[in-house]
Design a protein around this motif. Sequence first.
Motif: not given
Length: 142
Positions: A86-87, A90, A93-94, A134, A138
């Motif tokens: 997940t990290m 993300t 994506l960032v 987000t 979440t």
Amino acid sequence: MIATQFTPVSAVIGGSMIGLAAVMTMVLLGRIMGISGILGGFFSPSIGSEANWRVPFVVGIVIAPVIYWLFSGDIPQIQIPADIYTMAGTGVLVGFGAALGSGCTSGHGVCGMARLSKRSFVSVVTFMSTAIVTVFVTQHLM
């Protein structure tokens, strides 16, 4: 749910240091202090003369927690309620968002808005809105 403790003194000190660094970067180097741009140039094969300010900037970011620990004797415990996948996702994506938006939160949010850049105002509204949605999804819908 992620709980945080508001500490106004450290927030003011930290915010002032970020603001001072942004002003110094602009005045002394004629550059915008955006972390994505600084890191992008740091890892560029053609860093050349840019190394004389990018390297100390990145080293300062890396050793700042050590300096904090030496003076305070305390290491803040960071808990991230996500797995490595997940990290990583993300982070990608960032990075994609920073490239797509021609800058990151520090470049647009701190420096761009201070310069009254219309593009930065649009970017900040976009990333803040995305962050709010987000977190809501979440934390409350998943």
